[in-house]
Design an enzyme around this catalytic site. Structure first.
Site, PDB file in Angstrom:
ATOM      1  N   LYS A  54      41.422  62.244  63.569  1.00 14.01           N
ATOM      2  CA  LYS A  54      42.482  61.473  64.226  1.00 14.01           C
ATOM      3  C   LYS A  54      43.365  62.399  65.064  1.00 14.01           C
ATOM      4  CE  LYS A  54      42.393  57.844  60.769  1.00 14.01           C
ATOM      5  NZ  LYS A  54      42.900  57.283  59.520  1.00 14.01           N
ATOM      6  N   GLN A  98      47.425  58.358  55.352  1.00 18.48           N
ATOM      7  CA  GLN A  98      45.995  58.268  55.079  1.00 18.48           C
ATOM      8  C   GLN A  98      45.766  57.714  53.671  1.00 18.48           C
ATOM      9  OE1 GLN A  98      43.441  58.974  57.367  1.00 18.48           O
ATOM     10  NE2 GLN A  98      42.188  58.020  55.786  1.00 18.48           N
ATOM     11  N   ASP A 121      48.909  51.228  61.917  1.00 17.33           N
ATOM     12  CA  ASP A 121      47.747  50.712  61.180  1.00 17.33           C
ATOM     13  C   ASP A 121      47.841  49.197  60.993  1.00 17.33           C
ATOM     14  OD1 ASP A 121      45.755  52.546  60.624  1.00 17.33           O
ATOM     15  OD2 ASP A 121      46.795  53.409  58.897  1.00 17.33           O
TER      16      ASP A 121
END
Ligand code: NAP
Length: 288
Positions: A54, A98, A121
């Site tokens: 990422k 994460q 997200d």
């Protein structure tokens, strides 16, 4: 006839090139460099790889990324304190933690502590509610990538039957929400299956668009697929054969009309849509 292979890697590269231009234009016009804060708690080996990917993806398109590491033993309070700081920091536009998190931390508590305007997200309950109502701020990265893959490959969803196998908050549920919304990439009639669904095969066989998000290698076999259907394989299962999807690719590609490979299908698009969401977050910040 062998299915069209839906090349997620190539499409991801194309979208990232588009994003790189959009980021350059945005930064030139506003003086703002979009910035993503990535938080990694603990030492999960797979998470380390995902986070590195990422960050590298950010760098390549001109998005700044900042890494925050917390120990495996970190408390929920420590993580929430970090979020408070990042929520207030105007130089940070997107925040990503994460997953999975160590057991002592309540995942939903933590996800709901990210300010919704920085929740790239799209896991915050405010953003999930907006998606459900068809007025999204951000779209969750994996379903967003799949929708983009369908649209850009001219695979119709309007009036089609879609079956999603899996009902997770990350993939299955938001995928259903996107496919049932009005408009491009939506307007499908959606059925969601899970571990308590009797005769998943019968439902899968009716689907024009079949999406597998189960986490079981080669779960979807050729007899579960309608001839000519589009089959999207979200699964990432590490087996002795290497990385394997939820679909028995070799057999299903002989039945399906179009199919995503693993690797090189959905995965690269997920990270790409995170980049797009980060740019969106920076634009939201600038326009607030
Ligand atoms: P998850 O949270 O474990 O959810 C799996 C879903 O599959 C659950 O809803 C479960 O039902 C259902 N399921 C399990 N066994 C079943 C069965 N026999 N019949 C029907 N449904 C069954 O997994 P996830 O996070 O959605 O991820 C799914 C897969 O996608 C994993 O391999 C993951 O690594 C991969 N993934 C890939 C990406 C990407 O970018 N490529 C992104 C996210 C996830 P219940 O709800 O009843 O338990």
């Amino acid at each position: 006839m062998t299915a069209l292979i839906l090349d997620g890697k190539a499409l991801a590269e194309q979208i990232r090139a588009e994003l790189k231009e959009q980021v350059a234009t945005f930064s030139a016009e506003t003086g703002v460099v979009p910035c993503l804060a990535v938080i990694l708690v603990g030492n999960n080996a797979a998470s380390e790889i995902y986070v590195r990917n990422k960050q590298q993806a950010c760098e390549k398109i001109g998005v700044k990324s900042e890494m925050y590491r917390l120990a495996e033993t970190a408390s929920e309070t420590e993580l929430l304190t970090l979020f408070e700081t990042l929520n207030r920091n105007d130089a940070v536009h997107g925040i990503l933690v994460q997953l999975p998190l160590p057991k002592q931390i309540d995942e939903q508590n933590v996800l709901d502590a990210i300010v919704p305007q920085k929740d790239v997200d799209a896991f915050h309950c405010d953003n999930v509610g907006r998606i459900s109502q068809g007025r999204p701020r951000f779209l969750p990265c994996t379903p967003y990538g799949i929708q983009e893959l369908l649209i850009r490959n001219n695979i119709a969803t309007a009036g089609k039957r879609a079956a999603i196998i899996g009902r997770s908050n990350i993939v299955g549920k938001p995928m259903a929400a996107l496919l049932m919304q009005k408009g491009l990439g939506g307007d499908a009639t959606v059925t969601v299956c899970h571990s308590r669904t009797p005769d998943v095969a019968a439902i899968a066989r009716q689907a024009d668009v079949l999406i597998a998000a189960i986490g079981r290698a080669k779960f979807i076999t050729a007899d579960m697929v309608k001839p000519g259907a589009t089959v999207i394989d979200v699964g990432m299962n590490r087996t002795e054969e290497g990385l394997v999807g939820d679909v028995d690719f070799a057999a299903v590609k002989e039945i399906a009309g179009a199919i995503t490979p693993v690797p090189g299908g959905v995965g690269p698009l997920t990270v790409t849509m995170l980049l797009r969401n980060t740019l969106t977050a920076a634009k939201l910040f600038k326009n607030r």
